[in-house]
Enzyme design. Structure first.
Site, PDB file in Angstrom:
ATOM      1  N   ARG A  70       0.843  -1.190   0.000  1.00 38.91           N
ATOM      2  CA  ARG A  70       0.000   0.000   0.000  1.00 38.91           C
ATOM      3  C   ARG A  70       0.882   1.244   0.000  1.00 38.91           C
ATOM      4  O   ARG A  70       2.088   1.181   0.169  1.00 38.91           O
ATOM      5  CB  ARG A  70      -0.938   0.022   1.217  1.00 38.91           C
ATOM      6  CG  ARG A  70      -0.249   0.083   2.556  1.00 38.91           C
ATOM      7  CD  ARG A  70      -1.258   0.231   3.683  1.00 38.91           C
ATOM      8  NE  ARG A  70      -0.598   0.326   4.981  1.00 38.91           N
ATOM      9  CZ  ARG A  70      -0.337  -0.698   5.756  1.00 38.91           C
ATOM     10  NH1 ARG A  70      -0.668  -1.915   5.366  1.00 38.91           N
ATOM     11  NH2 ARG A  70       0.255  -0.535   6.931  1.00 38.91           N
ATOM     12  N   TYR A  73       8.950   7.930  16.478  1.00 38.20           N
ATOM     13  CA  TYR A  73       9.198   7.910  15.043  1.00 38.20           C
ATOM     14  C   TYR A  73      10.494   8.649  14.706  1.00 38.20           C
ATOM     15  O   TYR A  73      11.328   8.157  13.940  1.00 38.20           O
ATOM     16  CB  TYR A  73       8.012   8.551  14.330  1.00 38.20           C
ATOM     17  CG  TYR A  73       8.042   8.482  12.825  1.00 38.20           C
ATOM     18  CD1 TYR A  73       7.820   7.282  12.162  1.00 38.20           C
ATOM     19  CD2 TYR A  73       8.256   9.626  12.057  1.00 38.20           C
ATOM     20  CE1 TYR A  73       7.818   7.215  10.778  1.00 38.20           C
ATOM     21  CE2 TYR A  73       8.255   9.565  10.676  1.00 38.20           C
ATOM     22  CZ  TYR A  73       8.045   8.371  10.037  1.00 38.20           C
ATOM     23  OH  TYR A  73       8.050   8.308   8.670  1.00 38.20           O
TER      24      TYR A  73
END
Length: 281
Positions: A12, A148
């Site tokens: 994706r 992150y």
């Protein structure tokens, strides 16, 4: 010239766009993902120049099997695109130690696993190109992105240093730092959203989650254009070492560069030229 390109996280988002653009350009592509049947479906089914194979980037065994499958099918690997990743959002105190480790495991050790599996092939060829997706968050710390950013800052240091390890064998490296692109990073399948657990952060957490979910699909960056840019870099004789992708990322990096220069000057004025001596403090 046609190349053999191995792409991680091809099921994706940007990974799918990279594979589609590479196939359209006449390349042979190894598209990998944790659920290969979904990867193949997202790409429109079997194709002559396409090999779909299972790869969970946290598994070195999967990575080695994918690299071998690529060589068995196409005879070589020319370009590795380390694209797979995920996002654990939230403030540091509300991210559990286990979540922090999972973030690093996927976003840093994941591309390391795949690169470790592919490098013997590239060294034998004395040629190859490793492209790793980082983020503007790998250069610029941001609110709500502590896990992150930690993983992507690690990617930056690893890739910047890896260049010197592999350059003597004809292997090039590029680290990519996109800003906000419509890459599906903010969909629930890629992002773990925090639950408000600490009163001091609760209001900010609720507001930030809502704002970021609302941003999904509205980011200014076009992933198809980014995919084409990556393929253009892969075709360069001397590919960029670092590709800052998107106007927002470029603006942020320029601001960070100015800040670093200002901090360096302030450090020099404070005593940055001090030399070490034998004095014990």
């Amino acid at each position: 010239m046609s190349k053999v390109i191995l792409v991680t996280g091809a099921g994706r988002g940007l990974g799918t766009d990279i594979v589609r653009e590479a196939l359209a350009a006449g390349h042979q592509v190894v598209a990998t993902g944790r659920r290969p049947e979904e990867v193949e479906k997202s790409l429109g089914g079997p194709q002559d120049n396409l090999l779909v194979t299972k790869l969970d980037v946290t598994s070195l065994e999967d990575a080695e099997a994918a690299a071998q499958a690529a060589v068995d099918r196409f005879g070589r690997i020319d370009v590795l695109v380390n694209n797979a990743g995920n996002f654990f959002a939230g403030y540091f105190e509300e991210i559990t130690p286990a979540q922090m480790r999972r973030q690093i495991e996927t976003n840093l050790f994941g591309p390391m696993n795949v690169t470790r599996a592919v490098l013997p092939v590239l060294r034998k060829q004395r040629a190859g190109h490793i492209i790793t997706l980082s983020s503007s968050a790998g250069l610029i710390g941001q609110e709500f992105c502590v896990a992150y950013a930690a993983s992507k800052f690690g990617v930056e240091g690893w890739m910047e240093s890896l260049r010197y390890d592999v350059e003597p064998y004809g292997i090039r490296t590029t680290v990519v730092e996109p800003g906000f692109f419509r890459t599906e990073l903010l969909v629930d399948a890629s992002t773990t959203w925090p639950e408000p657990t600490i009163d001091d952060y609760a209001e900010r957490t609720i507001a930030t989650v809502a704002a970021w979910k609302n941003m999904n699909g509205r980011q200014t960056g076009d992933p198809a254009k980014l995919a084409r840019a990556l393929l253009a870099i892969a075709d360069q004789d001397k590919p960029l070492l670092r590709f800052v992708a998107g106007a927002d990322a470029i603006e942020g990096v320029e601001a960070k560069a100015r800040e670093l220069l200002a901090q360096a000057q302030a450090s020099r004025e404070l005593g940055g030229n001090l030399a070490y001596d034998d004095t014990t403090v």
